[in-house]
Design a protein around this motif. Sequence first.
Motif, mmCIF file in Angstrom:
data_model
loop_
_atom_site.group_PDB
_atom_site.id
_atom_site.type_symbol
_atom_site.label_atom_id
_atom_site.label_comp_id
_atom_site.label_asym_id
_atom_site.label_seq_id
_atom_site.Cartn_x
_atom_site.Cartn_y
_atom_site.Cartn_z
ATOM 1 N N MET A 62 30.554 36.584 49.391
ATOM 2 C CA MET A 62 31.326 36.796 50.460
ATOM 3 C C MET A 62 33.002 36.520 49.905
ATOM 4 S SD MET A 62 29.341 35.519 53.904
ATOM 5 C CE MET A 62 30.892 36.141 54.931
ATOM 6 N N LEU A 63 33.044 35.570 49.217
ATOM 7 C CA LEU A 63 34.620 34.986 48.863
ATOM 8 C C LEU A 63 34.926 36.195 47.587
ATOM 9 C CD1 LEU A 63 34.309 31.229 48.618
ATOM 10 C CD2 LEU A 63 35.408 32.760 50.105
ATOM 11 N N GLY A 64 33.839 36.607 47.024
ATOM 12 C CA GLY A 64 34.098 37.508 45.841
ATOM 13 C C GLY A 64 34.464 38.830 46.264
ATOM 14 N N LEU A 65 33.741 39.394 47.245
ATOM 15 C CA LEU A 65 34.183 40.673 47.902
ATOM 16 C C LEU A 65 35.828 40.782 48.121
ATOM 17 C CD1 LEU A 65 31.413 40.864 50.407
ATOM 18 C CD2 LEU A 65 31.810 42.550 48.341
ATOM 19 N N PRO A 66 36.557 40.328 48.679
ATOM 20 C CA PRO A 66 37.685 40.486 48.924
ATOM 21 C C PRO A 66 38.681 40.196 47.652
ATOM 22 C CG PRO A 66 37.342 38.393 50.163
ATOM 23 C CD PRO A 66 36.003 39.153 49.532
ATOM 24 N N ILE A 67 38.333 39.289 46.689
ATOM 25 C CA ILE A 67 39.276 38.902 45.818
ATOM 26 C C ILE A 67 39.009 39.977 44.514
ATOM 27 C CG2 ILE A 67 39.423 37.267 43.751
ATOM 28 C CD1 ILE A 67 38.365 35.044 45.661
ATOM 29 N N MET A 68 37.979 40.175 44.298
ATOM 30 C CA MET A 68 37.628 41.068 43.308
ATOM 31 C C MET A 68 37.956 42.768 43.824
ATOM 32 S SD MET A 68 36.685 39.489 40.779
ATOM 33 C CE MET A 68 35.583 37.862 40.418
ATOM 34 N N ALA A 69 37.815 42.873 44.972
ATOM 35 C CA ALA A 69 38.276 44.379 45.371
ATOM 36 C C ALA A 69 39.855 44.365 45.378
ATOM 37 C CB ALA A 69 37.592 44.458 46.710
ATOM 38 N N LYS A 70 40.452 43.588 45.782
ATOM 39 C CA LYS A 70 41.904 43.493 45.859
ATOM 40 C C LYS A 70 42.481 43.707 44.269
ATOM 41 C CE LYS A 70 44.765 42.528 48.643
ATOM 42 N NZ LYS A 70 45.481 43.315 49.323
ATOM 43 N N LEU A 71 41.860 42.582 43.596
ATOM 44 C CA LEU A 71 42.276 42.768 42.089
ATOM 45 C C LEU A 71 42.108 44.320 41.441
ATOM 46 C CD1 LEU A 71 40.976 39.093 40.587
ATOM 47 C CD2 LEU A 71 43.461 40.118 41.193
ATOM 48 N N SER A 72 40.896 44.711 41.756
ATOM 49 C CA SER A 72 40.507 46.092 41.175
ATOM 50 C C SER A 72 41.405 47.141 41.726
ATOM 51 C CB SER A 72 38.918 46.462 41.506
ATOM 52 O OG SER A 72 38.831 46.887 42.710
ATOM 53 N N ASP A 73 42.069 46.865 42.956
ATOM 54 C CA ASP A 73 42.965 48.041 43.594
ATOM 55 C C ASP A 73 44.267 48.053 42.829
ATOM 56 O OD1 ASP A 73 41.374 49.169 45.509
ATOM 57 O OD2 ASP A 73 41.990 47.857 47.247
ATOM 58 N N TYR A 74 44.476 46.829 42.122
ATOM 59 C CA TYR A 74 45.567 46.707 41.419
ATOM 60 C C TYR A 74 45.724 46.819 39.788
ATOM 61 C CZ TYR A 74 48.261 45.655 45.714
ATOM 62 O OH TYR A 74 48.760 45.794 46.830
ATOM 63 N N TYR A 75 44.609 46.309 39.377
ATOM 64 C CA TYR A 75 44.676 46.214 37.786
ATOM 65 C C TYR A 75 43.224 47.173 37.512
ATOM 66 C CZ TYR A 75 47.198 41.869 38.152
ATOM 67 O OH TYR A 75 48.230 40.940 38.754
ATOM 68 N N GLY A 76 42.851 48.065 38.300
ATOM 69 C CA GLY A 76 41.983 49.080 37.624
ATOM 70 C C GLY A 76 40.434 48.677 37.878
ATOM 71 N N ARG A 77 39.708 49.710 38.122
ATOM 72 C CA ARG A 77 38.105 49.734 38.219
ATOM 73 C C ARG A 77 37.285 49.075 37.021
ATOM 74 N NH1 ARG A 77 39.901 49.716 43.337
ATOM 75 N NH2 ARG A 77 40.460 51.810 44.025
ATOM 76 N N ARG A 78 38.040 49.476 35.880
ATOM 77 C CA ARG A 78 37.420 49.248 34.492
ATOM 78 C C ARG A 78 37.574 47.806 34.509
ATOM 79 N NH1 ARG A 78 39.073 48.885 29.103
ATOM 80 N NH2 ARG A 78 37.416 49.775 27.630
ATOM 81 N N ARG A 79 38.663 47.048 34.032
ATOM 82 C CA ARG A 79 38.790 45.810 34.062
ATOM 83 C C ARG A 79 38.056 44.797 34.982
ATOM 84 N NH1 ARG A 79 45.666 45.381 33.386
ATOM 85 N NH2 ARG A 79 45.765 46.616 31.610
ATOM 86 N N LEU A 80 38.089 45.089 35.899
ATOM 87 C CA LEU A 80 37.304 44.441 37.106
ATOM 88 C C LEU A 80 35.903 44.330 36.997
ATOM 89 C CD1 LEU A 80 38.490 41.982 38.981
ATOM 90 C CD2 LEU A 80 40.430 43.680 38.110
ATOM 91 N N TYR A 81 35.313 45.706 36.778
ATOM 92 C CA TYR A 81 33.798 45.794 36.658
ATOM 93 C C TYR A 81 33.418 44.949 35.355
ATOM 94 C CZ TYR A 81 29.258 47.937 36.762
ATOM 95 O OH TYR A 81 27.915 48.219 36.790
ATOM 96 N N ILE A 82 34.134 44.942 34.388
ATOM 97 C CA ILE A 82 33.868 44.433 33.010
ATOM 98 C C ILE A 82 33.869 42.837 33.440
ATOM 99 C CG2 ILE A 82 34.500 43.900 30.837
ATOM 100 C CD1 ILE A 82 35.339 46.707 30.585
ATOM 101 N N LEU A 83 34.988 42.430 34.063
ATOM 102 C CA LEU A 83 35.022 40.838 34.458
ATOM 103 C C LEU A 83 33.893 40.482 35.224
ATOM 104 C CD1 LEU A 83 36.744 38.339 34.670
ATOM 105 C CD2 LEU A 83 37.982 39.411 36.274
ATOM 106 N N ASP A 84 33.592 41.449 36.353
ATOM 107 C CA ASP A 84 32.627 40.883 37.407
ATOM 108 C C ASP A 84 31.312 40.703 36.458
ATOM 109 O OD1 ASP A 84 34.004 40.912 39.447
ATOM 110 O OD2 ASP A 84 33.936 43.053 39.757
#
Length: 463
Positions: A62-84
């Motif tokens: 639940m905590l990861g949902l807003p954090i990762m989604a927010k970061l993906s909106d700014y730093y791109g889906r590619r970076r955040l998907y790999i990070l996740d």
Amino acid sequence: MIKNNLSKKDRNLILALFLAGTFMGSMDIGIIGPALPAIEQTFFITSRLSSWMYTGFILFFMLGLPIMAKLSDYYGRRRLYILDIAIFAIGSFMIATSASFEIVLVGRAIQGLGAGGIYPVASAFIGDYFPIENRGWALGMVGSVYGISAICAPLFGALLLGFGWQWLFIINLPIATIIILASMKLLPKTHFESHIKMDWLGLGILAILVSSLAYGINQIDSSRFVESFFSLEVMPFLAIAFILIPLILKIEKRVKEPIIPIHLFKSKEIKLASALSFSYGLIHPVVIFIPSLAIVALFLNSQEASLMMIPYVITTTISAPILGRLLDKIGSKIIIISGTISATFGLILMGLFSGNFYLFIISEILTSYGLIAIVGSPLRYIILSETQAGERGSGQALVNFLASGGQLIGGALIGAIIASFGEILLGYKTAYLFVAIVAIFAFVCASKLKNREEQILAIEQNL
């Protein structure tokens, strides 16, 4: 706006990549079940303590949902998907090599944090790159993964358990490595022209709120609900959670980059989608009790009762991609309305006629279709329709967050209803009839959604 220069072949390869990540993340929610007894024996812990392996995962999910989604909106889906995926793999490695139960819990928390970003990032990418006429189909394919993983998780877990419970988590490492390497090659680099300033205050309050809610609910003893509810182990933590709700809403309205996208609630459609998502969360926990109800109502043994989940899972697996295809043609409203009606009748049937084997099966099918029609691709399609490229990840996270919160609360309420009756079968029936009322509320919300023409217009405005 994102420039879409991906071919159909590239989009399908990327979709397969997202399906693999979603499957891995969702598998670890259910795969833990068969391993709990072995883990309890390894670390000499109680069942209540081991339950935090599930609760901790959901909490950090639940905590990861807003954090990762927010970061993906700014730093791109590619970076955040790999990070996740990488974060999820690190958590898996910690669990598999842990020498203490405390490390296991930390590993499950890290897993949950990574898993929290996988699904909203995948859904947001579909909104960014898939044409309007294919979005529903793609979302349906991602949604069907959950049905498939529900079948595979306990079976896969039981199979690997013979090699040691650690292998349930070791298996994630090569899978995650392949996904990361493929992501580096296949996923396009996206760059949003914004710089994020993390809302640390909102994040901190959200963490306290969700942790307090999860801990308080986890400490409720359903066999003596009222007494435990007002105990020092429960009431103070639930009180903290509810006090913080208006506080975080006030803070998030003021900050420039809120961790919870409050501004999205200006849209009537997103308000309705949020209500539907939370309603789903309240209803869904009854699914967990299907085998237990089958033992009581149909006089089955534990092994036979576990097989009673098959109609539910098969219906979910088949319905998700079909609904995705229909979604591209008729829109969300009709599908969600049909789902709320189906769920209502299924839950009423289960509440009134659970002692009849055939009606039991029919009610499972109706409920399964209803739930996947409410929270599956149709609901996520609404979020994609009502959001722009730079906020789609946050919008998808919002739906998941509300559904998870509803599940936490719904599980406690349903358990309390079942335990509050002297006759346990009556308790089960009452619980199913109670959530049928929630399904009726969801129907009312669904009836106010935009029709297909209005939805297409919203999509075109947000391209």
